[in-house]
Design a protein around this motif. Sequence first.
Motif, short mmCIF file in Angstrom:
data_model
loop_
_atom_site.label_atom_id
_atom_site.label_comp_id
_atom_site.label_asym_id
_atom_site.label_seq_id
_atom_site.Cartn_x
_atom_site.Cartn_y
_atom_site.Cartn_z
N GLY A 78 0.81 -1.20 0.00
CA GLY A 78 0.00 0.00 0.00
C GLY A 78 0.85 1.26 0.00
O GLY A 78 1.98 1.27 -0.49
N TYR A 79 0.29 2.32 0.57
CA TYR A 79 0.94 3.63 0.56
C TYR A 79 1.39 4.02 1.96
O TYR A 79 0.72 3.69 2.95
CB TYR A 79 -0.01 4.68 -0.01
N PRO A 80 2.51 4.71 2.08
CA PRO A 80 3.00 5.08 3.42
C PRO A 80 2.10 6.12 4.09
O PRO A 80 1.59 7.03 3.43
CB PRO A 80 4.39 5.65 3.14
N SER A 81 1.91 5.96 5.39
CA SER A 81 1.14 6.95 6.15
C SER A 81 2.01 8.12 6.58
O SER A 81 1.49 9.16 6.99
CB SER A 81 0.51 6.30 7.38
N GLU A 82 3.31 7.94 6.46
CA GLU A 82 4.26 9.02 6.72
C GLU A 82 5.21 9.14 5.54
O GLU A 82 5.73 8.14 5.05
CB GLU A 82 5.08 8.74 7.99
N LEU A 83 5.41 10.37 5.08
CA LEU A 83 6.33 10.57 3.97
C LEU A 83 7.76 10.30 4.43
O LEU A 83 8.18 10.79 5.47
CB LEU A 83 6.24 12.01 3.44
N PRO A 84 8.52 9.52 3.66
CA PRO A 84 9.93 9.34 4.00
C PRO A 84 10.68 10.65 3.78
O PRO A 84 10.49 11.31 2.76
CB PRO A 84 10.39 8.26 3.03
N VAL A 85 11.48 11.03 4.76
CA VAL A 85 12.21 12.30 4.70
C VAL A 85 13.70 12.02 4.77
O VAL A 85 14.15 11.25 5.62
CB VAL A 85 11.80 13.25 5.84
N GLY A 86 14.46 12.59 3.84
CA GLY A 86 15.90 12.38 3.79
C GLY A 86 16.63 13.29 4.75
O GLY A 86 16.04 14.09 5.48
N GLU A 87 17.95 13.18 4.73
CA GLU A 87 18.79 14.00 5.61
C GLU A 87 18.65 15.49 5.31
O GLU A 87 18.90 16.33 6.17
CB GLU A 87 20.25 13.58 5.46
N ASN A 88 18.25 15.80 4.07
CA ASN A 88 18.07 17.21 3.71
C ASN A 88 16.72 17.77 4.17
O ASN A 88 16.41 18.94 3.93
CB ASN A 88 18.22 17.39 2.20
N GLY A 89 15.91 16.92 4.81
CA GLY A 89 14.64 17.38 5.36
C GLY A 89 13.49 17.44 4.38
O GLY A 89 12.41 17.94 4.73
N VAL A 90 13.67 16.95 3.16
CA VAL A 90 12.60 16.97 2.17
C VAL A 90 12.15 15.54 1.87
O VAL A 90 12.88 14.58 2.14
CB VAL A 90 13.04 17.68 0.87
N ALA A 91 10.96 15.43 1.31
CA ALA A 91 10.39 14.12 1.03
C ALA A 91 11.24 13.35 0.02
O ALA A 91 11.77 13.92 -0.93
CB ALA A 91 8.97 14.27 0.51
N GLY A 92 11.33 12.05 0.26
CA GLY A 92 12.05 11.18 -0.66
C GLY A 92 11.08 10.44 -1.57
O GLY A 92 9.85 10.57 -1.46
N GLU A 93 11.61 9.65 -2.48
CA GLU A 93 10.79 8.87 -3.40
C GLU A 93 9.94 7.87 -2.62
O GLU A 93 10.43 7.23 -1.69
CB GLU A 93 11.69 8.14 -4.40
N ASN A 94 8.68 7.75 -3.00
CA ASN A 94 7.79 6.81 -2.32
C ASN A 94 6.62 6.43 -3.22
O ASN A 94 6.45 6.98 -4.32
CB ASN A 94 7.30 7.39 -0.99
N ALA A 95 5.78 5.53 -2.72
CA ALA A 95 4.74 4.91 -3.56
C ALA A 95 3.61 5.84 -3.94
O ALA A 95 2.83 5.51 -4.86
CB ALA A 95 4.17 3.68 -2.84
#
Length: 403
Positions: A78-95
């Motif tokens: 399914g889809y993440p309930s929390e956006l993955p965030v990288g070290e730079n503090g912005v959203a990363g690639e996700n479903a």
Amino acid sequence: MAHHPLTRTARAGAAWRAWPVATHIAAIYVLARLATTAILLLVAASSPADSRFGADPTLADYVLGWDAQWYWTVAFAGYPSELPVGENGVAGENAWAFMPVYAHLANLAGFGSWGVGALIVSLVAGYVACLALHALLRRRIDESAATWAVVLFANAPLAALFQVGYAESLFLALLMCALLALSARRWGWLYLLIPLMGYTRPGVLAFALLLGLYGIHRRLRRRDDPLPAREVGHILALGALAVVVGFSWQVLAGIATGVPDAYLQTELAWRRGWIPDIDAFVPFEGWIRAAPFWASLWGLPEWVGSVLLGMLIAGAAAALFAPSVRRLGPEVRLWAASYLLYLLAVFFPQSSTFRLLVPLSPLWGAAPRSRWGRGIVLVLCLAGQWLWIAAMYGSGNTYWQVP
């Protein structure tokens, strides 16, 4: 005796013409898929050890490669309930960048094997797209031209998408059926097809723009082509439906993650791989920033990129007024204009650009009509397949080799 070969040829031609259209299209499609499979196998046999798929990859590796992994994730996690965030503090690639219809339909079709289901859905959808394309074009051009458009479509440079785990094949089938329904004014079908398109892959907002332009076109031509109130109602309702569906995924992603612009941030995660300093989505910014970026990457002055972009836009606009394109009818022309404008508004041109252009496939109906012209285009299509498959699947180990 001299007449026998001619007689046999004539009989073969008569037998071919006696077959139903669906059988003609099936024969063309099967031969095209065999050609693509042969190219895939030859590319796999020469795949270097440092490629994305390693040495001696199988066809199954290619079916499940690249974005297929994201669709598999959608089907099973399914889809993440929390956006993955990288070290730079912005959203990363996700479903959230990948719509659910293809993912779950492949799961159903595979009876336990998602990869098998993905292959089945892509193959069947490709055939349906060919049938609908033929029917759409046949309303405007003759049988020979419509059939050759299907030949080129089925063998196009990115025809491998018909047999890998990407949603393009299914989207094309839905799109061709939607354009056919619009051309035939079968409004009821569009109420089903628009949501299916919208949750298969991005692009339904371009269809909303098409409906708006189509309504204006019909209004301007109402003396020659009457526009009853009932059809006005359908055009307005379907346009509104397409807009709602087009923006609903952003709303759903925002509700599920608690981040209002979760979907846009997800899409920008891929763009930041090219230009890191992007804070928010701004319409049309992608192409404007890409022009100097690519020019400098190619060792050219940045202003050259802007000039080339202007020439590209002017050339695309002029092509829509070519007699061979005008012959295809307002539905195809307005779709091409709408989709190109949509790409200008939302896309950042990079290695996936050619894949993003595939929804313009109805324009294959404008292909040359001479025997030599068609033959040359077909050869170029097959050569393009080889180049694209070799780069994106056979190698696929640099930044510009992502399909």
